[in-house]
Design an enzyme around this catalytic site. Structure first.
Site, short mmCIF file in Angstrom:
data_model
loop_
_atom_site.label_atom_id
_atom_site.label_comp_id
_atom_site.label_asym_id
_atom_site.label_seq_id
_atom_site.Cartn_x
_atom_site.Cartn_y
_atom_site.Cartn_z
N ARG A 34 0.83 -1.21 0.00
CA ARG A 34 0.00 0.00 0.00
C ARG A 34 0.86 1.26 0.00
O ARG A 34 0.50 2.26 -0.63
CB ARG A 34 -0.96 -0.03 1.20
CG ARG A 34 -2.11 -1.04 0.97
CD ARG A 34 -2.81 -1.42 2.25
NE ARG A 34 -4.00 -2.24 2.04
CZ ARG A 34 -4.01 -3.55 1.79
NH1 ARG A 34 -2.86 -4.22 1.70
NH2 ARG A 34 -5.14 -4.19 1.61
N ASP A 319 -4.43 -15.67 6.89
CA ASP A 319 -3.04 -15.97 6.49
C ASP A 319 -2.30 -16.83 7.53
O ASP A 319 -1.27 -17.41 7.23
CB ASP A 319 -2.25 -14.68 6.26
CG ASP A 319 -2.73 -13.95 5.01
OD1 ASP A 319 -3.45 -14.56 4.20
OD2 ASP A 319 -2.39 -12.76 4.86
C1 S3P Z 1 -4.32 -8.98 1.90
C2 S3P Z 1 -5.59 -9.45 2.06
C3 S3P Z 1 -5.91 -10.86 2.29
C4 S3P Z 1 -4.67 -11.65 2.70
C5 S3P Z 1 -3.49 -11.33 1.82
C6 S3P Z 1 -3.14 -9.85 1.95
C7 S3P Z 1 -4.11 -7.54 1.66
O1 S3P Z 1 -6.42 -11.42 1.08
O2 S3P Z 1 -4.95 -13.02 2.65
O3 S3P Z 1 -2.37 -12.10 2.20
O4 S3P Z 1 -2.98 -7.05 1.80
O5 S3P Z 1 -5.10 -6.86 1.34
P1 S3P Z 1 -7.98 -11.35 0.68
O6 S3P Z 1 -8.32 -9.95 0.44
O7 S3P Z 1 -8.08 -12.21 -0.55
O8 S3P Z 1 -8.71 -11.93 1.85
#
Ligand code: S3P
Length: 434
Positions: A34, A319
């Site tokens: 981000r 995760d």
């Molecule tokens: C993340 C959101 C999650 C997570 C990924 C990182 C992010 O995924 O599993 O490792 O940085 O927005 P999902 O949005 O598919 O749940």
């Protein structure tokens, strides 16, 4: 695709109790992605300290450069200067293994004039993108890809976007972030709802940069009328990476780990709370709050863990479920994970990879459509296939502390936690080879 002989292996040897105070856990992956992308929303340079230098987030930084940003590095500090206007890149934009990069860039680029092609490695090219391409297309984005816009490579042509009131069927921070990024350039105020709150770094960081984003049950996003303020941020350590060592301390009798400067954002620390419910001693100490609460987490072995059922707030620990499954495998009783079908569309099908791995270790367990059941006992030494998934590789490496593990195809650890093996090597003997 790497051949068997080129694959990197890791051998983790059974360890003794340890006491580890660690300020070297990888920087947060979600926040790092981000930082790079959001710096393009300002017209002034952003300063980012401790940006995660792992394959996933270096791909994102590279894309930001391809879009015209200038990136200067000195020590642990990045200065990201956005261009006057984003340039149409000469080449495809490679997101590597990162679903976060691909989905967030979809939202971000949908409204930027130009033609963009997003691609990734063979694992990412299999992951579903319709969850972002469909709602974006509904508000005017032009996106195409294999399987009618579901699979990368994805081609985007930036268009003027309409505002929206979108109700997502999944609690996904990637989908939410893609839609928020689109909303910032839409023609009016937009709203977004999700079934349960997913990680909220996007809302916190964009608000910190001056965006008008309100979140209660519904998130309301006002379009930007001027560039945002730049970021000035030190990326905290990643609680998902730290969690491997939290599990290690919770399962090796007599052990303790102190994880320094981790984000304590509640949407990221749920797995630690489950570990506490299972019987480990878990303490949080908040030290500062800038964009996010940040502090230390201490996990101490406190006797054999007890089984647990995990079925709520799944997006807050999604995760960490592979590492948590290692704790479940030694806990007393039967643990159950439900409502976690999202695990099947991560870097690998994490339900079947976890269960195949645990079965190889002699653990009684079975998969269900949206989770698994694990009966705790003792690990036997085994040879494990990482399925090319960093979190599977690191989870079974931690199991190696209890019984020698040989893990195949561990190159993927580089995507999120390049110094994982070095830290593990400070508490037990490890060997890697090709
Ligand atoms: C993340 C959101 C999650 C997570 C990924 C990182 C992010 O995924 O599993 O490792 O940085 O927005 P999902 O949005 O598919 O749940």
């Amino acid at each position: 695709m790497r051949s068997e002989t080129e694959m990197k292996w890791l051998h983790v040897k059974k360890g003794e109790s340890f006491d580890l105070v660690c300020d070297k856990i990888a920087s947060d992956k979600s926040i790092s992605h981000r930082c790079a992308i959001f710096s393009l929303l300002s017209d002034k340079p952003s300063i980012v300290r401790n940006y995660l230098r792992a394959e996933d987030t270096l791909c994102t930084l590279n894309i930001v450069k391809q879009l015209g940003a200038e990136v200067e590095e000195s020590g642990n500090r990045l200065k990201i200067t956005p261009p006057d206007g984003l340039s149409e890149p000469e080449d495809v934009l490679d997101c590597g293994n990162s679903g976060t990069a691909m989905r967030l860039f979809c939202g971000f680029l949908s409204s930027i004039p130009g033609h963009f092609v997003l691609t990734g490695d063979r694992y990412l090219r299999r992951r579903p993108m319709r969850r972002v391409t469909e709602p974006l297309t509904q508000i005017g984005a032009k996106i195409d890809g294999r399987e009618d816009g579901n699979l990368a490579p994805l081609c985007l042509r930036g268009e003027r976007l309409r505002s929206f009131n979108y109700e997502s069927q999944i609690a996904s921070a990637q989908v939410k972030s893609a839609m928020i990024l689109a909303a910032l350039r839409a023609d009016d105020v937009s709203t977004y709802r999700e079934p349960e709150l997913s990680r909220d770094h996007t809302e916190r960081m964009l608000r910190g940069m001056g965006a008008n984003i309100e979140s209660w049950d519904t998130i309301t996003i006002e379009p930007l009328i001027k560039p945002l303020e730049p970021l000035d941020i030190t990326v905290p350590a990643d609680p998902s990476s730290g969690f491997f060592f939290a599990v290690a301390a919770a399962i090796v009798p007599g052990s303790r780990v102190v994880l320094k400067n981790v984000t304590l954002n509640p949407t990221r620390t749920e797995a630690y709370k489950v570990l506490k419910e299972m019987g480990a001693r878990v303490e949080f100490e908040e030290m500062q709050n800038r964009y996010e609460p940040i502090g230390d987490i201490t996990v101490t072995y406190d006797g054999r863990l007890k089984a647990v059922e995990v079925s709520e707030r799944i997006s807050w620990l999604i995760d960490e479920l592979p590492a948590l499954s290692i704790a479940m495998a030694v806990a007393e009783g039967e643990s159950v994970v439900k409502n976690a079908a999202e695990l099947r569309v991560k870097e690998s099908d994490r339900i079947s990879c976890v269960i195949d791995g645990l079965k190889a270790c002699g653990i009684e367990c079975s998969e269900t459509e949206d989770g698994y059941k694990i009966v705790g006992s003792n690990f036997k030494s085994a040879e494990i296939d990482s399925c090319g998934d960093h979190r599977i590789a690191m989870s079974f490496a931690i199991a190696g502390l209890l019984a020698d593990m040989r893990i195949k195809d561990v190159e993927c650890i580089e995507t999120s936690f390049p110094n994982f093996t070095e830290i593990l090597g400070s508490i037990t003997e490890v060997e890697s080879w090709r």
